[in-house]
Design an enzyme around this catalytic site. Sequence first.
Site, short mmCIF file in Angstrom:
data_model
loop_
_atom_site.label_atom_id
_atom_site.label_comp_id
_atom_site.label_asym_id
_atom_site.label_seq_id
_atom_site.Cartn_x
_atom_site.Cartn_y
_atom_site.Cartn_z
N GLY A 61 59.89 31.47 79.98
CA GLY A 61 61.33 31.67 80.00
C GLY A 61 62.09 30.48 79.47
O GLY A 61 61.98 29.37 80.00
N PRO B 77 52.34 38.29 74.53
CA PRO B 77 52.25 39.54 73.76
C PRO B 77 53.64 40.10 73.52
O PRO B 77 54.44 40.19 74.45
CB PRO B 77 51.42 40.45 74.66
CG PRO B 77 51.08 39.69 75.86
CD PRO B 77 51.79 38.39 75.85
N MET B 78 53.93 40.48 72.29
CA MET B 78 55.22 41.10 71.96
C MET B 78 54.95 42.31 71.07
O MET B 78 54.26 42.21 70.05
CB MET B 78 56.13 40.09 71.25
CG MET B 78 56.62 38.97 72.16
SD MET B 78 57.63 37.73 71.30
CE MET B 78 56.35 36.73 70.53
N ALA B 79 55.50 43.45 71.48
CA ALA B 79 55.25 44.71 70.78
C ALA B 79 55.72 44.61 69.34
O ALA B 79 56.84 44.19 69.05
CB ALA B 79 55.97 45.85 71.48
N CYS C 232 57.64 44.38 82.63
CA CYS C 232 58.50 45.10 81.69
C CYS C 232 59.80 45.55 82.38
O CYS C 232 59.77 46.19 83.43
CB CYS C 232 57.76 46.32 81.14
SG CYS C 232 58.75 47.28 79.98
#
Length: 386
Positions: A221, A32-34, A117
Amino acid sequence: MTTTAVDAAPLRLHAPSRRDAVVVDLPVVLAPMAGVTNAAFRQLCREQGAGLYVCEMITSRGLVVGDPKTRDMLQFDPGETTRSVQLYGVDPGTMADAARILCTDYSVDHIDLNFGCPVPKVTRKGGGGVLPYKRDRLRQIVRATVRAADEFGVPVTIKTRVGIDDEHETFLDAGRIAEEEGAAAIALHARTVQQAYSGEADWDRIGELKQAVGIPVLGNGDIWEAEDAVEMMRATGCDGVVIGRGCLGRPWLFGDLDAAFHGLQHRQRPTLGEVGRMIIHHAELLTGIMGPRGLVDLRKHMAWYFKGYPVGELRRSFAMVSTMDELVDLVGQLDAAQPFPETELGTPRGRQGSPRSKVVVPLGWYDDTTGCELDLSGAELDSSGG
């Protein structure tokens, strides 16, 4: 480069009380990426290859209080047969309530919990990637959410980081807590909060976690190419991979991953013309869910799509596009025959930055590892990361 198939068994995510599972045929997960992994981008990636595609992170409090912005983020296209959402929160009861809403009102099939986060405005209040230091609070949150989702047979996973910094590692305890409380899997971004997105991910920590727990472990990563994912799985023994920044401007990475996991040599190296057609398709999907403002949302993707391509002055025009006619005209001005820039292979994408000199945490944070009674409401946030 010669690629042989990796032993990539389907990822099976079980809720504690269910024998059946959410089955991900290819163990590849879109992180998930804002502002990125909305329904349009998820569809774009899903069209390229198999995997699990997670919605933008939402906040538990926003969902429970009925915040319209939060609710609007929960959009799914008809082809999204497995609905997956990442949930963030710091209060066990609110997280449980939010999980029930996701299951009843949105028919989600999988919930992921964000404990990674690194944003300073969140960590200084005790949230995000520093929360796992409070082991008892972490356990409360995972237990409450897993039990609430289990009422509907929905599996819960967690994502975390190695720790706050090199002196305050938390990932092994987080993995054990996740397993003991019934989480279906754990994903590890192999950086500390102090590193944020800088430096290199330490894949050895993924291997350590895999040895320490009995639930599936996903590695995250520095997967910039399909070969990186294959190598991560071989080196660490992890059960799957999580793809974040590596797919920015490159949704076809999921097709490369599908091929690589099956030992196939084909890789997509699109010409500039093919990139232009992908951008138009992306725009069509965005405007389908957002209307005209979908073109504004698309602007952030332009630098990623054109990374390494000789676009010249058109780059600025693409970053200001506002109508479909204008976009189509700009794409028509591209040198469609320009080949894929091979020099970009294996290079980082998206945010990087520098490591924090120090992770700011609440006063007395390191005094104990409980945190059960702390008021962490100030650590609620409205942007994802991990």
